[in-house]
Scaffold this active site. Structure first.
Site, PDB file in Angstrom:
ATOM      1  CG  ASP A 127      89.539  19.599  32.667  1.00  0.00           C
ATOM      2  OD1 ASP A 127      89.579  21.209  32.732  1.00  0.00           O
ATOM      3  OD2 ASP A 127      90.222  19.083  31.698  1.00  0.00           O
ATOM      4  CD  GLU A 161      84.226  11.803  43.737  1.00  0.00           C
ATOM      5  OE1 GLU A 161      84.444  13.576  43.005  1.00  0.00           O
ATOM      6  OE2 GLU A 161      83.220  11.566  44.230  1.00  0.00           O
ATOM      7  CG  ASN A 203      89.296  14.363  29.159  1.00  0.00           C
ATOM      8  OD1 ASN A 203      90.004  14.266  29.486  1.00  0.00           O
ATOM      9  ND2 ASN A 203      88.628  15.347  28.518  1.00  0.00           N
ATOM     10  CG  ASP A 223      89.395  17.099  26.260  1.00  0.00           C
ATOM     11  OD1 ASP A 223      90.082  17.915  26.384  1.00  0.00           O
ATOM     12  OD2 ASP A 223      88.288  17.247  25.007  1.00  0.00           O
TER      13      ASP A 223
END
Ligand SMILES: CC(C)CCNC(=O)Cn1cc(-c2ccc3c(-c4nc5ccccc5[nH]4)n[nH]c3c2)cn1
Length: 263
Positions: free
Chosen positions: A149, A86, A136, A131
């Site tokens: 991720d 995306e 991120n 994470d």
């Protein structure tokens, strides 16, 4: 899919395992804009992570949530693997945080609600430890946050934290002390994140790793005076040394500071 199905645009990020490009799918009537990550098979093989990579691909292909960056598919040619992701049109949350210094309560509470929602979804699929940290997180067209991720360490061109192995600031005590960890690590991470969104730096940041470790395991947090009592309460309830005492994600969404400020 093959590369011939796309017009490739500017690079969006570069990293150890590969780079990400803006791309437009040629045939689709709505000219879909996507982000395509290109990884070299040789590098995955050299790092011996192919099986882990396949598992990651498998997991991500089934994830569908508005606050988790979608992976639409993947294909490969002789030397490279292409992952169709995306496109998040407002880019990296990290960059925006660095630019504005720190977010207001409405922005921070809105992001916290969305991330808690995404983690409830992930944990319901037995997926943990994504994470969570500003590097991120990406921003979608409606200003919503998207967990991407980057486990595959593609760092979009932005100044990374000081250590290349990724920042220690987000490590929970059980991981610092090399104990067993479960999905409660994510609860700790969003506590650290909430602090960083409101203050502009993580709570345990120090000159060196030893000091950071000491602050993490002692859960020693100092708040600047502008952090409201409601935000402090939420952060304290997440930054509990004992994983089982950390606030549940459903209670994060219902917390009075979130209810009061999230959009
Ligand atoms: C093993 C495999 C399944 C992992 C799949 N997940 C990833 O590869 C994680 N990842 C996401 C990206 C990534 C990086 C940047 C973007 C962007 C993006 N939009 C931008 C807008 C302005 C400036 C920069 C931007 N980057 N949209 N989608 C992205 C996706 C890179 N790695």
């Amino acid at each position: 899919w093959t590369t011939k199905d796309f017009d490739f645009g500017r690079p969006l990020g570069k990293g150890k395992f590969g780079s990400v490009y803006l791309a437009r799918e040629k045939r689709s009537v709505h000219k879909a804009i996507v982000a395509i990550k290109i990884l070299f098979k040789s590098q995955l093989q050299k790092a011996g992570v192919e099986h882990q990579f396949r598992r990651e691909l498998e997991i991500q292909s089934h994830l569908k949530h508005p606050n988790i960056l979608r992976m639409f598919g993947w294909f490969h040619d002789e030397n490279r693997i292409y992952i169709i992701l995306e496109y998040a049109c407002y880019g990296e949350l990290y960059k925006r945080l660095k630019k504005v210094g720190r977010f207001d309560q409405r922005t921070a509470a809105t992001y916290m609600f969305q991330i808690a929602d995404a983690l409830i979804y992930l944990h319901s699929k037995q997926v943990i430890h994504r994470d969570i940290k500003p590097e991120n997180l990406l921003l979608g067209a409606f200003g919503e946050v998207k967990i991407a991720d980057f486990g595959w360490s593609v760092h979009a061109p932005s100044l990374r934290r000081q250590t290349l192995c990724g920042t220690l600031d987000y490590l929970p005590p059980e991981m610092v002390e090399n104990k067993r960890h479960d999905e409660k690590v994510d609860h700790w991470c969003i506590g650290v994140l909430c602090y960083e969104l409101l203050v502009g730096r993580p709570p345990f940041e120090s000159q060196n790793n030893q000091d950071t470790y000491k602050k993490i395991v002692s859960c020693y947090i100092k708040f600047p005076e502008y952090v409201s009592p409601g935000a402090r309460d939420l952060i304290y309830r997440l930054l509990q040394k004992t994983p089982s005492e950390r606030l549940s994600l459903k209670d994060v969404r219902k917390h009075n500071w979130i209810e009061e400020h999230a959009e």
